[in-house]
Each structure stands twice: as structure tokens, then as C-alpha cells.
Scaffold this motif. Structure first.
Motif, mmCIF file in Angstrom:
data_model
loop_
_atom_site.group_PDB
_atom_site.id
_atom_site.type_symbol
_atom_site.label_atom_id
_atom_site.label_comp_id
_atom_site.label_asym_id
_atom_site.label_seq_id
_atom_site.Cartn_x
_atom_site.Cartn_y
_atom_site.Cartn_z
ATOM 1 N N UNK A 64 54.533 30.545 44.406
ATOM 2 C CA UNK A 64 53.347 30.869 44.690
ATOM 3 C C UNK A 64 52.309 31.489 43.506
ATOM 4 N N UNK A 65 51.310 30.979 43.330
ATOM 5 C CA UNK A 65 50.411 31.462 42.407
ATOM 6 C C UNK A 65 48.961 31.620 43.015
ATOM 7 N N UNK A 66 48.096 32.469 42.264
ATOM 8 C CA UNK A 66 46.822 32.510 42.780
ATOM 9 C C UNK A 66 45.790 31.927 41.656
ATOM 10 N N UNK A 67 44.929 31.183 42.659
ATOM 11 C CA UNK A 67 43.558 30.475 41.722
ATOM 12 C C UNK A 67 42.343 31.670 41.961
ATOM 13 N N UNK A 68 41.363 31.281 40.940
ATOM 14 C CA UNK A 68 40.102 32.349 41.145
ATOM 15 C C UNK A 68 38.982 31.423 40.859
ATOM 16 N N UNK A 69 38.159 31.724 41.417
ATOM 17 C CA UNK A 69 36.681 30.943 41.120
ATOM 18 C C UNK A 69 36.045 31.692 40.006
ATOM 19 N N UNK A 70 35.540 30.854 39.003
ATOM 20 C CA UNK A 70 34.963 31.504 37.936
ATOM 21 C C UNK A 70 33.358 31.742 38.449
ATOM 22 N N UNK A 71 32.961 32.875 37.974
ATOM 23 C CA UNK A 71 31.516 33.218 38.181
ATOM 24 C C UNK A 71 30.868 33.585 37.091
ATOM 25 N N UNK A 72 29.534 33.111 36.669
ATOM 26 C CA UNK A 72 28.920 33.493 35.630
ATOM 27 C C UNK A 72 27.550 34.070 36.175
ATOM 28 N N UNK A 73 27.308 35.313 35.769
ATOM 29 C CA UNK A 73 26.140 35.880 36.518
ATOM 30 C C UNK A 73 25.001 35.100 35.723
ATOM 31 N N UNK A 74 23.845 35.103 36.792
ATOM 32 C CA UNK A 74 22.704 34.445 36.542
ATOM 33 C C UNK A 74 22.112 35.061 35.069
ATOM 34 N N UNK A 75 21.516 33.972 34.192
ATOM 35 C CA UNK A 75 21.156 34.562 32.813
ATOM 36 C C UNK A 75 22.396 35.205 31.984
ATOM 37 N N UNK A 76 23.337 34.887 32.175
ATOM 38 C CA UNK A 76 24.630 35.440 31.489
ATOM 39 C C UNK A 76 25.051 34.325 30.774
ATOM 40 N N UNK A 77 25.944 34.833 29.841
ATOM 41 C CA UNK A 77 26.843 33.828 28.798
ATOM 42 C C UNK A 77 28.097 33.639 29.287
ATOM 43 N N UNK A 78 28.639 32.505 28.849
ATOM 44 C CA UNK A 78 30.101 32.132 29.191
ATOM 45 C C UNK A 78 31.171 33.308 28.963
ATOM 46 N N UNK A 91 36.137 24.112 41.049
ATOM 47 C CA UNK A 91 36.875 23.994 39.981
ATOM 48 C C UNK A 91 37.349 25.535 40.223
ATOM 49 N N UNK A 92 38.914 25.588 39.961
ATOM 50 C CA UNK A 92 39.239 27.008 39.972
ATOM 51 C C UNK A 92 39.999 27.304 38.793
ATOM 52 N N UNK A 93 40.471 28.309 38.615
ATOM 53 C CA UNK A 93 41.062 28.647 37.284
ATOM 54 C C UNK A 93 42.326 29.564 37.832
ATOM 55 N N UNK A 94 43.512 29.439 37.198
ATOM 56 C CA UNK A 94 44.778 30.131 37.328
ATOM 57 C C UNK A 94 45.035 30.839 35.984
ATOM 58 N N UNK A 95 44.875 32.139 36.173
ATOM 59 C CA UNK A 95 44.912 33.161 35.026
ATOM 60 C C UNK A 95 46.450 33.483 34.702
ATOM 61 N N UNK A 96 47.225 32.565 34.098
ATOM 62 C CA UNK A 96 48.683 32.626 34.002
ATOM 63 C C UNK A 96 48.707 32.017 32.428
ATOM 64 N N UNK A 97 49.553 32.363 31.483
ATOM 65 C CA UNK A 97 49.308 31.940 30.220
ATOM 66 C C UNK A 97 50.728 30.882 29.927
#
Length: 109
Positions: A44-58, A94-100
Motif C-alpha cells: 500500500x502506497x500513498x499518492x499526493x496531488x501537487x499544488x503550486x500556489x497562484x503566482x508561486x514558483x515550482x 497527475x499524482x506524485x508518490x513521495x518515496x525514494x
């Protein structure tokens, strides 16, 4: 004489490049693979939705909406470099999995 012959044979085999390896087979997907791969999750793993604030940088990206992914789920997976997380597509998102590591999936052929 037999002991000397055995010892010389052992020395020759050692320096001839013959070696015994107990290493496990490596994952077929490289950490730097820039292609989409189909994989199956092994835990079991967890996926996260990436969010960039308006006007913010990556570099100000945050990860929100934690979504569990069940063991045995088939995914399309990519990793652009070790600096970025594993990326998957679920529907249009598009989702991100935060595991190395790469121990949470295996290849599907």
C-alpha cells in the motif's frame, strides 16, 4: 603435491575473473528512466496531488490530498530524475508518490 596443485588452481581461478555473486536481481526500471512504465504495486502506497500556489514558483510546490493506492494496483509510472518524485496518472490527474526507493512496485510485462 596434491595440496599445492589445489592451491595453485584456486589462485588461478581467483585471478581469472571467476566470482560467485549472491546479489539479488536489480529492478528493471532505472532511477533515471524517462519513459512511462506499467507497474504493479507490491504494498500500500500513498499518492499526493501537487499544488503550486497562484503566482508561486515550482520550488514552492506543496503536496495535498493524500490518496491511498491498494496493493496489486496497476499504474503508469515515470521518474524524471532522483530530484523529483515518482509520477503517476490516474484519470486526468497527475499524482506524485513521495518515496525514494523502488521497493513498492514490480514491473508488468
Amino acid at each position: 603435491m596434491k595440496k599445492i596443485t589445489t592451491l595453485l588452481a584456486l589462485i588461478c581461478l581467483t585471478f581469472a575473473g571467476v566470482s560467485v555473486s549472491t546479489a539479488k536481481p536489480v529492478q528493471a526500471i532505472s532511477k533515471y528512466s524517462e519513459n512511462w512504465h506499467t507497474v504493479k504495486t507490491t504494498e500500500k502506497v500513498y499518492a499526493y496531488k501537487p499544488y503550486v500556489p497562484r503566482g508561486g514558483a515550482m520550488y514552492q510546490m506543496k503536496f495535498i490530498h493524500k490518496t491511498p493506492i491498494k496493493k496489486g494496483t496497476h499504474l503508469r509510472l515515470i521518474r524524471l530524475s532522483t530530484s523529483y518524485p515518482w509520477e503517476i496518472i490516474r484519470g486526468k490527474n497527475h499524482l506524485a508518490i513521495l518515496r525514494r526507493d523502488a521497493r513498492w512496485f514490480k514491473n508488468v510485462r
